[in-house]
Write a protein that holds these residues in place. Structure first.
Motif, PDB file in Angstrom:
ATOM      1  N   ASP A 254       0.833  -1.214   0.000  1.00 50.82           N
ATOM      2  CA  ASP A 254       0.000   0.000   0.000  1.00 50.82           C
ATOM      3  C   ASP A 254       0.865   1.259   0.000  1.00 50.82           C
ATOM      4  O   ASP A 254       0.586   2.227  -0.729  1.00 50.82           O
ATOM      5  CB  ASP A 254      -0.926   0.012   1.216  1.00 50.82           C
ATOM      6  N   ASN A 258       1.023   4.213  -2.827  1.00 54.21           N
ATOM      7  CA  ASN A 258       0.772   5.626  -2.517  1.00 54.21           C
ATOM      8  C   ASN A 258       1.939   6.511  -2.922  1.00 54.21           C
ATOM      9  O   ASN A 258       1.754   7.690  -3.232  1.00 54.21           O
ATOM     10  CB  ASN A 258       0.490   5.786  -1.023  1.00 54.21           C
ATOM     11  N   GLU A 262       5.360   1.336  -6.822  1.00 55.18           N
ATOM     12  CA  GLU A 262       5.020  -0.085  -6.830  1.00 55.18           C
ATOM     13  C   GLU A 262       5.664  -0.862  -7.975  1.00 55.18           C
ATOM     14  O   GLU A 262       5.802  -2.092  -7.905  1.00 55.18           O
ATOM     15  CB  GLU A 262       3.495  -0.282  -6.863  1.00 55.18           C
ATOM     16  N   THR A 284       1.560  -8.014  -6.733  1.00 61.53           N
ATOM     17  CA  THR A 284       1.964  -6.983  -5.773  1.00 61.53           C
ATOM     18  C   THR A 284       3.054  -7.481  -4.818  1.00 61.53           C
ATOM     19  O   THR A 284       3.735  -6.688  -4.178  1.00 61.53           O
ATOM     20  CB  THR A 284       0.762  -6.484  -4.945  1.00 61.53           C
TER      21      THR A 284
END
Length: 350
Positions: A254, A258, A262, A284
């Motif tokens: 996460d 943000n 990523e 992820t």
């Protein structure tokens, strides 16, 4: 400490050979395991394709005590024990010690197993070395005691089904060392372990292997209690990986999203949970280590039955750790590592 990568490769090959998805109990084996000649973890190990008994000769009464059912690890242990008891055709009763403060309760539960006529006792100890006298008392009284999952010191244990949990840190570092061998460009890894002694153990194992490659650990030194990933990105802008326990790994995904990082920074976990598993599937999470918790539970049941029937058994067995990533996740047996989705812990198998 250095381990055999041949065993890891064999473990992956065996797991892939089993197929993925919801395998039925009968096809969980053969499974690659480490075998120790003694109860102590530091003795040299060999490797084996473990095959359990097909069926028990009679409906043995097995009795177990676990610390609690908090977390996916203990759900996996419970699922493995319960499903293997059903497959073999034996009965199983499980009690919970109420957590790691439940030493007195767990000792009583072990004695109650014997008093109620159990043929064997299986215990995941709430203490490494404070149940020795209870184990000795029960074994000398003629009832075998099998240690599952949580390693115990007691020298009179009849058998063990467990792994050296800290080695997950070593295998995670080895995965990165293979990608970044010594002499190449250094890959910086933000290290976010869980707190307490467990985190320290994982850190020691990770450091021990990372030094054999171009892998540099970056520790979170933020004392203000902010977002550790944000601090690491500021302290080491060229960071390439975040390696962490499952909770911190999922939080890191996460934070990286943000920060629009990523695609630049990859996340690894030194344990496999359902969320981490799905993170690997959707990209992820880069990779995670598994210790095949379900198999630890299954083998403890098989060991108990073998001992009761006077059949050959391995004194100390534990599944070989291996990496789960996008290259193998669609082929390996999820149900060897995690309880099935929607599984509710079970206390009794009649």
């Amino acid at each position: 400490m250095r381990f055999s990568t041949k065993a890891v490769n064999f473990a992956i090959a065996m797991a892939v050979g089993l197929g993925g998805g919801s395998a039925v109990a009968e096809d969980w084996y053969p499974y690659t395991v480490d075998v120790w000649p003694r109860l102590e973890m530091r003795t040299p190990r060999t490797h084996l394709a473990y095959v359990p008994l097909f069926k028990a000769e009679k409906k043995w009464d097995l009795c177990a005590t676990l610390p609690h059912f908090n977390g996916e690890f203990w759900h996996a242990i419970d699922y493995g024990m319960v499903d293997e008891a059903r497959r073999l055709g034996v009965s199983l009763r499980i009690s919970l010690a109420g957590g790691y403060e439940g030493l007195v309760l767990q000792a009583r539960q072990m004695r109650d197993c014997v008093a109620s006529g159990a043929d064997a006792v299986i215990v995941a100890g709430v203490s490494y070395d404070q149940l020795d006298d209870v184990v000795k008392e029960i074994v000398e009284g003629g009832t075998p005691v099998i240690n599952v999952a949580n390693d115990m010191l007691a020298e009179t244990l009849t058998a063990k089904s467990s792994v050296s949990f800290g080695e997950r840190g070593w295998y995670l570092a080895e995965y990165l060392v293979k990608k970044h061998p010594e002499g190449g460009e250094v890959a910086m890894v933000g290290w976010l372990p869980e707190g307490g002694m467990a985190g320290w153990v994982f850190t020691q194992h990770f450091e021990d292997e990372a030094k054999h490659g171009a892998v540099e650990m970056v520790l979170n030194e933020d004392e203000d209690g902010g977002d550790p990933v944000e601090w690491l990105l500021g302290a080491a802008p060229d960071i390439k990986y975040i390696a962490a326990d499952p909770v911190n790994a999922m939080a890191a995904t996460d934070s990286l999203f943000n920060a629009a990082k990523e695609t630049e920074v990859m996340v690894l976990s030194y344990d496999l949970t359902d969320q981490v598993y799905e993170g690997i599937r959707n990209g992820t999470i880069l990779a995670a280590i598994t210790d095949s918790s379900v198999i630890q539970g299954r083998i403890a049941i098989d060991q108990a039955v073998r001992i009761l029937e006077g059949k050959p058994y391995k004194l100390h067995v534990g599944p070989v750790h291996f990496i789960v990533d996008r290259s193998n996740i669609s082929h390996i047996d999820r149900d060897a590592m995690l309880a099935p989705k929607g599984f509710e812990p079970v206390l009794n198998v009649d």
